[in-house]
Write an enzyme that holds these catalytic residues in place. Sequence first.
Site, PDB file in Angstrom:
ATOM      1  N   HIS A   1     -10.793   8.659   2.365  1.00  0.00           N
ATOM      2  CA  HIS A   1     -10.777   9.743   3.346  1.00  0.00           C
ATOM      3  C   HIS A   1     -11.343  11.028   2.738  1.00  0.00           C
ATOM      4  CE1 HIS A   1      -7.390   7.580   5.772  1.00  0.00           C
ATOM      5  NE2 HIS A   1      -8.534   6.937   5.767  1.00  0.00           N
TER       6      HIS A   1
ATOM      7  N   PHE B   1      -2.675  -2.984   7.490  1.00  0.00           N
ATOM      8  CA  PHE B   1      -3.773  -2.646   6.596  1.00  0.00           C
ATOM      9  C   PHE B   1      -4.793  -1.843   7.401  1.00  0.00           C
ATOM     10  CE2 PHE B   1      -2.408  -6.787   4.566  1.00  0.00           C
ATOM     11  CZ  PHE B   1      -1.740  -6.167   3.525  1.00  0.00           C
ATOM     12  N   SER B   2      -5.457  -0.871   6.733  1.00  0.00           N
ATOM     13  CA  SER B   2      -6.234   0.093   7.516  1.00  0.00           C
ATOM     14  C   SER B   2      -7.585   0.477   6.913  1.00  0.00           C
ATOM     15  CB  SER B   2      -5.405   1.372   7.721  1.00  0.00           C
ATOM     16  OG  SER B   2      -5.103   1.958   6.465  1.00  0.00           O
TER      17      SER B   2
ATOM     18  N   TYR C   1     -10.763  -4.328  11.448  1.00  0.00           N
ATOM     19  CA  TYR C   1      -9.611  -3.423  11.492  1.00  0.00           C
ATOM     20  C   TYR C   1      -9.409  -2.891  12.903  1.00  0.00           C
ATOM     21  CZ  TYR C   1      -7.151   1.032  11.309  1.00  0.00           C
ATOM     22  OH  TYR C   1      -6.302   2.067  11.574  1.00  0.00           O
TER      23      TYR C   1
ATOM     24  N   THR D   1       0.818  -1.213   0.000  1.00  0.00           N
ATOM     25  CA  THR D   1       0.000   0.000   0.000  1.00  0.00           C
ATOM     26  C   THR D   1       0.853   1.265   0.000  1.00  0.00           C
ATOM     27  OG1 THR D   1      -0.174  -0.028   2.431  1.00  0.00           O
ATOM     28  CG2 THR D   1      -1.917  -1.131   1.186  1.00  0.00           C
TER      29      THR D   1
ATOM     30  N   ILE E   1       6.583  -7.446   7.226  1.00  0.00           N
ATOM     31  CA  ILE E   1       6.754  -7.277   8.673  1.00  0.00           C
ATOM     32  C   ILE E   1       7.051  -8.614   9.331  1.00  0.00           C
ATOM     33  CG2 ILE E   1       4.257  -7.469   9.062  1.00  0.00           C
ATOM     34  CD1 ILE E   1       6.715  -5.306  11.053  1.00  0.00           C
TER      35      ILE E   1
ATOM     36  N   GLY F   1     -23.587   2.690   7.639  1.00  0.00           N
ATOM     37  CA  GLY F   1     -23.680   1.964   8.901  1.00  0.00           C
ATOM     38  C   GLY F   1     -22.434   2.144   9.740  1.00  0.00           C
TER      39      GLY F   1
ATOM     40  N   THR G   1      -5.257   3.456  16.630  1.00  0.00           N
ATOM     41  CA  THR G   1      -6.346   4.143  15.943  1.00  0.00           C
ATOM     42  C   THR G   1      -7.531   4.390  16.859  1.00  0.00           C
ATOM     43  OG1 THR G   1      -8.015   3.892  14.182  1.00  0.00           O
ATOM     44  CG2 THR G   1      -7.168   1.887  15.137  1.00  0.00           C
TER      45      THR G   1
END
Length: 326
Positions: free
Chosen positions: A188, A77-78, A142, A40, A57, A281, A118
């Site tokens: 975003h 991953f986000s 997540y 990413t 990682i 939702g 987060t």
Amino acid sequence: MSNPKKKYLVTGGAGYVGSVVAQHLLEAGHAVTVLDDLSTGFREGVPAGATFIEGRIQDAARHLDPSFDGVLHFAAFSQVGESVADPEKYWVNNVGGTTALLAAMREHGVRTLVFSSTAATYGEPVSSPITETDPTAPTSPYGASKLAVDHMISGEATAHGLAAVSLRYFNVAGAYGSCGERHTPESHLIPLVLQVALGRRESISVFGDDYPTPDGTCVRDYIHVADLAEAHLLALDAAAPGEHLICNLGNGNGFSVREVIETVRKVTGHPIPETPAPRRGGDPAVLVASAATAIERLGWQPSRADLAGIVADAWEFARRQETTTA
């Protein structure tokens, strides 16, 4: 800021936040190695002066050694929606990858960790602004994966003396130098609205305008990525052996979706058509952070809280990217 001439591994350092933090570490005089699989992130996002290793990682043990003073961990991953559709991807990478990283740090005696957590760990907030003592009830795999890692880090600190700080971000935005926000797909708000200004989208969707907020649209806490990066350097100094400190990072005030859209109109000079859409939702009406712990324990003070300034930096980066890729 952190003491000069230390050596840090930045996992996920080719991504948005990781690259800006890596740049700040270099500017503070540190040696930086970036580990990123580029799934990413972007190779050109790795700041000049950093050593780059393309790798997973899970293979951190190959690249760590006792000469490192600490690790700053962004390799996750986000995407909330993706995590709902493909939860195993998030457990394998975010949790399994961090398990391997912690084992590698134990093996090589690297005892300081700053973790990119987060606000998704809180789920639907029970109060506003959100504090670190509020309940954690994530509503997506997540958020659950990040909370699981926070629990792992707490155990590591207690059992093995790890000095650790988790920083729970709210809405990160803006740009710093050549490092800015770009995701595929983009999800975003600020970069999406900027895509309308660039002519890449016809309009911006407004998901719900009947929330219990001043203008009916969701309110979010936006933090400049450079303020966020400075908190990471302060966290390295604040990390104490055997302690896992958790800090929220935000500006402590919120801006609605409509306020963001109007700010983009003013900054860019472009009309931004809106398209009404149903609520999504799991979207809380208001998500605002209390950063009191970060201010007290880290000595952190965000200095770029102005929304117009955040948008202006993001707009400059977006236009530069448009020119580069045209």
